[in-house]
Design a protein around this motif. Structure first.
Motif, PDB file in Angstrom:
ATOM      1  N   ILE A  60       0.852  -1.193   0.000  1.00 42.81           N
ATOM      2  CA  ILE A  60       0.000   0.000   0.000  1.00 42.81           C
ATOM      3  C   ILE A  60       0.886   1.241   0.000  1.00 42.81           C
ATOM      4  CG2 ILE A  60      -1.817   1.281   1.181  1.00 42.81           C
ATOM      5  CD1 ILE A  60      -2.706  -1.307   2.483  1.00 42.81           C
ATOM      6  N   ASN A  61       0.766   2.035  -1.034  1.00 40.66           N
ATOM      7  CA  ASN A  61       1.567   3.249  -1.164  1.00 40.66           C
ATOM      8  C   ASN A  61       0.695   4.464  -0.891  1.00 40.66           C
ATOM      9  OD1 ASN A  61       3.684   4.985  -1.743  1.00 40.66           O
ATOM     10  ND2 ASN A  61       3.291   4.971  -3.943  1.00 40.66           N
ATOM     11  N   ILE A  62       0.957   5.134   0.205  1.00 35.58           N
ATOM     12  CA  ILE A  62       0.165   6.310   0.575  1.00 35.58           C
ATOM     13  C   ILE A  62       0.940   7.550   0.165  1.00 35.58           C
ATOM     14  CG2 ILE A  62      -1.081   7.487   2.419  1.00 35.58           C
ATOM     15  CD1 ILE A  62      -0.996   4.884   4.004  1.00 35.58           C
ATOM     16  N   GLU A  63       0.564   8.127  -0.967  1.00 36.44           N
ATOM     17  CA  GLU A  63       1.295   9.267  -1.507  1.00 36.44           C
ATOM     18  C   GLU A  63       0.680  10.593  -1.061  1.00 36.44           C
ATOM     19  OE1 GLU A  63       1.639   9.003  -5.697  1.00 36.44           O
ATOM     20  OE2 GLU A  63       2.991   7.277  -5.652  1.00 36.44           O
ATOM     21  N   ASP A  64       1.554  11.542  -0.782  1.00 33.02           N
ATOM     22  CA  ASP A  64       1.109  12.909  -0.496  1.00 33.02           C
ATOM     23  C   ASP A  64       1.060  13.674  -1.815  1.00 33.02           C
ATOM     24  OD1 ASP A  64       0.441  15.277   0.696  1.00 33.02           O
ATOM     25  OD2 ASP A  64       2.190  15.385   2.002  1.00 33.02           O
ATOM     26  N   VAL A  65       0.189  14.669  -1.883  1.00 29.57           N
ATOM     27  CA  VAL A  65       0.106  15.478  -3.111  1.00 29.57           C
ATOM     28  C   VAL A  65       1.277  16.446  -3.214  1.00 29.57           C
ATOM     29  CG1 VAL A  65      -2.393  15.302  -3.272  1.00 29.57           C
ATOM     30  CG2 VAL A  65      -1.395  17.188  -1.980  1.00 29.57           C
ATOM     31  N   VAL A  66       1.977  16.639  -2.099  1.00 31.46           N
ATOM     32  CA  VAL A  66       3.159  17.515  -2.055  1.00 31.46           C
ATOM     33  C   VAL A  66       4.314  16.700  -1.499  1.00 31.46           C
ATOM     34  CG1 VAL A  66       4.155  19.551  -0.934  1.00 31.46           C
ATOM     35  CG2 VAL A  66       1.828  19.636  -1.813  1.00 31.46           C
ATOM     36  N   SER A  67       5.489  16.875  -2.055  1.00 26.90           N
ATOM     37  CA  SER A  67       6.644  16.091  -1.615  1.00 26.90           C
ATOM     38  C   SER A  67       6.977  16.380  -0.155  1.00 26.90           C
ATOM     39  CB  SER A  67       7.865  16.395  -2.485  1.00 26.90           C
ATOM     40  OG  SER A  67       8.394  17.677  -2.201  1.00 26.90           O
ATOM     41  N   GLU A  68       7.561  15.362   0.494  1.00 24.16           N
ATOM     42  CA  GLU A  68       7.969  15.496   1.886  1.00 24.16           C
ATOM     43  C   GLU A  68       8.955  16.646   2.059  1.00 24.16           C
ATOM     44  OE1 GLU A  68      10.423  12.366   4.135  1.00 24.16           O
ATOM     45  OE2 GLU A  68       8.342  11.809   4.578  1.00 24.16           O
ATOM     46  N   GLU A  69       9.871  16.795   1.101  1.00 23.20           N
ATOM     47  CA  GLU A  69      10.872  17.861   1.150  1.00 23.20           C
ATOM     48  C   GLU A  69      10.225  19.239   1.085  1.00 23.20           C
ATOM     49  OE1 GLU A  69      14.681  19.542  -1.473  1.00 23.20           O
ATOM     50  OE2 GLU A  69      13.739  17.634  -1.985  1.00 23.20           O
ATOM     51  N   ASN A  70       9.214  19.403   0.220  1.00 29.29           N
ATOM     52  CA  ASN A  70       8.569  20.714   0.087  1.00 29.29           C
ATOM     53  C   ASN A  70       7.700  21.043   1.283  1.00 29.29           C
ATOM     54  OD1 ASN A  70       9.833  21.266  -2.322  1.00 29.29           O
ATOM     55  ND2 ASN A  70       8.144  20.553  -3.598  1.00 29.29           N
ATOM     56  N   ARG A  71       7.083  20.034   1.887  1.00 29.14           N
ATOM     57  CA  ARG A  71       6.332  20.265   3.134  1.00 29.14           C
ATOM     58  C   ARG A  71       7.300  20.732   4.228  1.00 29.14           C
ATOM     59  NH1 ARG A  71       1.064  18.815   4.627  1.00 29.14           N
ATOM     60  NH2 ARG A  71      -0.110  17.733   3.017  1.00 29.14           N
ATOM     61  N   ILE A 104       2.964  24.932  -4.978  1.00 34.29           N
ATOM     62  CA  ILE A 104       2.114  25.186  -6.144  1.00 34.29           C
ATOM     63  C   ILE A 104       2.551  24.320  -7.323  1.00 34.29           C
ATOM     64  CG2 ILE A 104       1.461  26.904  -7.880  1.00 34.29           C
ATOM     65  CD1 ILE A 104       1.590  29.019  -5.655  1.00 34.29           C
ATOM     66  N   GLU A 105       3.856  24.237  -7.559  1.00 29.09           N
ATOM     67  CA  GLU A 105       4.366  23.444  -8.675  1.00 29.09           C
ATOM     68  C   GLU A 105       4.006  21.970  -8.507  1.00 29.09           C
ATOM     69  OE1 GLU A 105       5.645  24.339 -11.546  1.00 29.09           O
ATOM     70  OE2 GLU A 105       5.342  26.423 -10.955  1.00 29.09           O
ATOM     71  N   ASP A 106       4.146  21.446  -7.289  1.00 27.46           N
ATOM     72  CA  ASP A 106       3.762  20.048  -7.029  1.00 27.46           C
ATOM     73  C   ASP A 106       2.306  19.811  -7.380  1.00 27.46           C
ATOM     74  OD1 ASP A 106       6.220  19.180  -6.207  1.00 27.46           O
ATOM     75  OD2 ASP A 106       5.737  19.060  -4.067  1.00 27.46           O
ATOM     76  N   ILE A 107       1.442  20.749  -6.991  1.00 27.21           N
ATOM     77  CA  ILE A 107      -0.006  20.581  -7.191  1.00 27.21           C
ATOM     78  C   ILE A 107      -0.386  20.784  -8.656  1.00 27.21           C
ATOM     79  CG2 ILE A 107      -2.256  21.623  -6.650  1.00 27.21           C
ATOM     80  CD1 ILE A 107      -1.138  22.019  -3.777  1.00 27.21           C
ATOM     81  N   LEU A 108       0.206  21.773  -9.316  1.00 29.81           N
ATOM     82  CA  LEU A 108      -0.098  22.003 -10.731  1.00 29.81           C
ATOM     83  C   LEU A 108       0.382  20.851 -11.606  1.00 29.81           C
ATOM     84  CD1 LEU A 108       0.720  25.810 -11.228  1.00 29.81           C
ATOM     85  CD2 LEU A 108      -1.526  24.732 -10.976  1.00 29.81           C
ATOM     86  N   PHE A 109       1.422  20.147 -11.171  1.00 27.57           N
ATOM     87  CA  PHE A 109       1.998  19.043 -11.942  1.00 27.57           C
ATOM     88  C   PHE A 109       1.041  17.852 -12.027  1.00 27.57           C
ATOM     89  CE2 PHE A 109       4.588  15.131 -12.147  1.00 27.57           C
ATOM     90  CZ  PHE A 109       5.252  15.351 -13.348  1.00 27.57           C
ATOM     91  N   GLN A 110       0.180  17.706 -11.022  1.00 22.93           N
ATOM     92  CA  GLN A 110      -0.687  16.523 -10.956  1.00 22.93           C
ATOM     93  C   GLN A 110      -2.007  16.768 -11.684  1.00 22.93           C
ATOM     94  OE1 GLN A 110      -0.731  14.420  -7.102  1.00 22.93           O
ATOM     95  NE2 GLN A 110       0.655  16.020  -6.371  1.00 22.93           N
ATOM     96  N   LYS A 111      -2.414  15.749 -12.428  1.00 24.56           N
ATOM     97  CA  LYS A 111      -3.643  15.871 -13.203  1.00 24.56           C
ATOM     98  C   LYS A 111      -4.872  15.725 -12.313  1.00 24.56           C
ATOM     99  CE  LYS A 111      -5.934  14.160 -17.375  1.00 24.56           C
ATOM    100  NZ  LYS A 111      -5.883  13.167 -18.495  1.00 24.56           N
TER     101      LYS A 111
END
Length: 353
Positions: A60-71, A104-111
């Motif tokens: 089970i892969n629980i992905e965040d919409v924003v990278s851990e580094e950017n958070r 913003i870039e992380d979020i805009l990148f995702q469809k």
């Protein structure tokens, strides 16, 4: 990976996600076996939810919409900004905008965006983690609304700094989890005016962001604060941040309150439509929120207990559940899964803490 209440963690469980302090330091790294001493320390830090890796849920892969580094970068910039304000100095608005632009870039990148992650928050990073999550949620809504880049940045900066005024409040008040007294409520409400005064003089930050800090607790029916504004008198960006703030406060422990389970929070938010927040905003927001986050443990109406392993984005209340045990028999088939969109007579009765 799955999430568990800190009270259900057992000695030897492997930590599934790194836990950070408010200043970005690693408290515990992913993959570390949790000893009884570690578990007790995490409890004292106020962490209520933990992610663990085990054989049953390792796929089970629980992905965040924003990278851990950017958070983490956003939390650090927020911590630096708050500390500067606390000692009476100016803070670097460009550093804040850099951190926000990465989000913003992380979020805009995702469809397609669907939020299915619960924060692991301690007492010391709660305010910072909350502000970063509000920034993420608000930016997701802003993207869905089709805001241009300038307004999206003003929204995200205002969201990240919406509680900057709390640095003017006593630390004991912010650490309190029981209900506030009437006097404490009035004191806490002052953080919106403090935030506006801090941000409005910042030439490197859009004045819209200052108004977000001022108005994010104003509600459509006029029952909010600090000016009891109603309807379209409330800044539209502040309404977005207000909704994100309201939801995140529901699902996490915070000043003066305990957390609510995500599916209950979604019901509460829906009940606030056209009362506290515009209906169209509420509907749009809930389209991006998992009522039953991936990795949480649930009980089905069949008596079986399972883990949410996937989401049906068209019907967030009907995820995919992998059965861990049926009733009281732990020897039943552990590979069985229900897709609750297809198994229409099966439904989730509760989330198990």
């Amino acid at each position: 990976m799955r999430q568990l209440s800190i009270n259900r963690i057992q000695e030897g469980d492997l930590l599934g996600k790194t836990i950070y302090a408010h200043d970005g330091r690693v408290l515990l790294g992913r993959g570390i076996p949790l000893s009884s001493a570690y578990i007790e320390r995490l409890k004292k830090l106020g962490i209520s939810i933990i992610y663990i890796d085990d054989e049953e849920t390792k796929d089970i892969n629980i992905e965040d919409v924003v990278s851990e580094e950017n958070r983490r970068e956003a939390m650090i910039s927020l911590q630096h900004s708050g500390e500067a304000v606390r000692i009476g100095k100016d803070f670097d608005g460009f550093q804040v905008k850099k951190a926000v632009d990465n989000i913003i870039e992380d979020i805009l990148f995702q469809k397609e965006i669907f939020v299915s992650l619960t924060d692991m928050r301690s007492y010391d990073n709660q305010v910072f983690a909350h502000s970063v999550s509000v920034c993420v949620l608000a930016t997701i809504i802003g993207k869905a609304l089709g805001l241009d880049r300038d307004n999206l940045e003003a929204l995200a900066v205002g969201a990240l700094l919406h509680d900057i005024g709390t640095v003017k409040l006593p630390k004991e008040l912010l650490a309190k989890r029981e209900e506030f007294t009437t006097k404490e409520i009035e004191l806490y409400k002052s953080h919106t005016a403090h935030g506006f005064e801090i941000l409005r003089v910042k030439r490197d930050i859009n004045l819209l962001s200052a108004h977000i800090a001022f108005q994010h607790h104003e509600w459509m029916n006029g029952s909010g604060y600090p000016r009891n504004l109603s309807g379209d008198k409330i800044n539209s960006l502040a309404q977005i941040v207000g909704l994100a703030d309201f939801y995140d406060n529901l699902v996490n422990d915070g000043p003066g309150h305990k957390r609510t389970l995500p599916h209950e929070a979604c019901e509460i938010v829906m009940g606030c439509a056209d009362k506290l927040f515009p209906l169209n905003l509420v509907v749009l927001f809930l389209k991006h929120i998992a009522a039953y986050p991936t990795g949480c443990t649930v009980k089905l109406n069949t008596g079986e207990v399972g883990i949410v392993v996937d989401q049906n984005k068209s019907l967030p209340m009907r995820p995919v559940v992998r059965v861990l045990m049926a009733g009281d028999d732990p020897n039943q088939d552990k590979a069985k899964e229900y897709n609750l969109v297809e198994d229409r007579t099966t439904f989730i009765e509760s989330i198990l803490e």
